[in-house]
Design a protein around this motif. Sequence first.
Motif, PDB file in Angstrom:
ATOM      1  N   THR A   3       0.852  -1.192   0.000  1.00 35.94           N
ATOM      2  CA  THR A   3       0.000   0.000   0.000  1.00 35.94           C
ATOM      3  C   THR A   3       0.884   1.238   0.000  1.00 35.94           C
ATOM      4  O   THR A   3       1.944   1.264   0.634  1.00 35.94           O
ATOM      5  N   MET A  31      -3.125  -0.915  -3.011  1.00 42.92           N
ATOM      6  CA  MET A  31      -3.904   0.307  -2.857  1.00 42.92           C
ATOM      7  C   MET A  31      -2.976   1.520  -2.859  1.00 42.92           C
ATOM      8  O   MET A  31      -1.878   1.468  -2.308  1.00 42.92           O
ATOM      9  N   LEU A  79      -7.428   0.941   5.408  1.00 46.12           N
ATOM     10  CA  LEU A  79      -6.429  -0.113   5.610  1.00 46.12           C
ATOM     11  C   LEU A  79      -6.938  -1.217   6.533  1.00 46.12           C
ATOM     12  O   LEU A  79      -6.370  -2.311   6.561  1.00 46.12           O
TER      13      LEU A  79
END
Length: 252
Positions: A3, A31, A79
């Motif tokens: 991420t 992400m 998250l």
Amino acid sequence: MSTYLITGASRGLGLALVYQLARLDVSEVKMVFATLRGQESASLREIAKASPGRIIPIRMDPSNPDSIQKAVETVKSRLDGQGLDFLINNVGVSPLVQGGISNMQGSSSASPSGRTKSGREYIRYNTIGRTQTKQAYSSTTLGSIARSKVYELNPCPAYKITKAALNMMTVQYAQGYAKDGFTFFVLTPGWLKTDLGGPAADLPVETGAEAVIKIVKSANQEQNGRFLNIHVPGWENNKSVYNQYDGKEVPW
């Protein structure tokens, strides 16, 4: 699956970084949080639309603690208890001051764009705002004290000062969090053809972004507290005294 959070992602290098990450397979990039101060640019909107749930634009003013905290809460909620792997702190401003530091105003002064900024405001934006986000990555050789003579004629003293401060701040974080396994470093993405760099710059923004992502993805504890240069084949021995993109460490 990693991420990422990228600041200053509405245009220029930040936008190019988001685009480069969006192109990678989901097995590599899960992400990407793309922060911006104002409205989404059409380009960022298109990238996010093409990667729904994977590229996430977030409003954040890096000079505003409340705005930063709201952005942090948004990231934490997405998250879902997992930590953020990479923070690429790219946002910054560069005022031009013709005539050198003696003409850098301590109080507010109008810039060519019509925006009003003072030397103190640039320090607050480029340096203090970054402290509140807990990491910093993107710097410039203009902030290198060892190379200051080379860039003597560049009319942006506030930019040079704040980048030098950013470099020292990064070293302090690197030292303070080394035992916890964090890696903090700064890197120069090169002189890029963006709104900030101008059309006469050395490299297309896509080239700089690709080189930055390569360094970030391979980062480890050996890079902690270091000032890194990107590597662009063919630019290692550029005859210009200004920029050689050799992938080596930059002198502080």
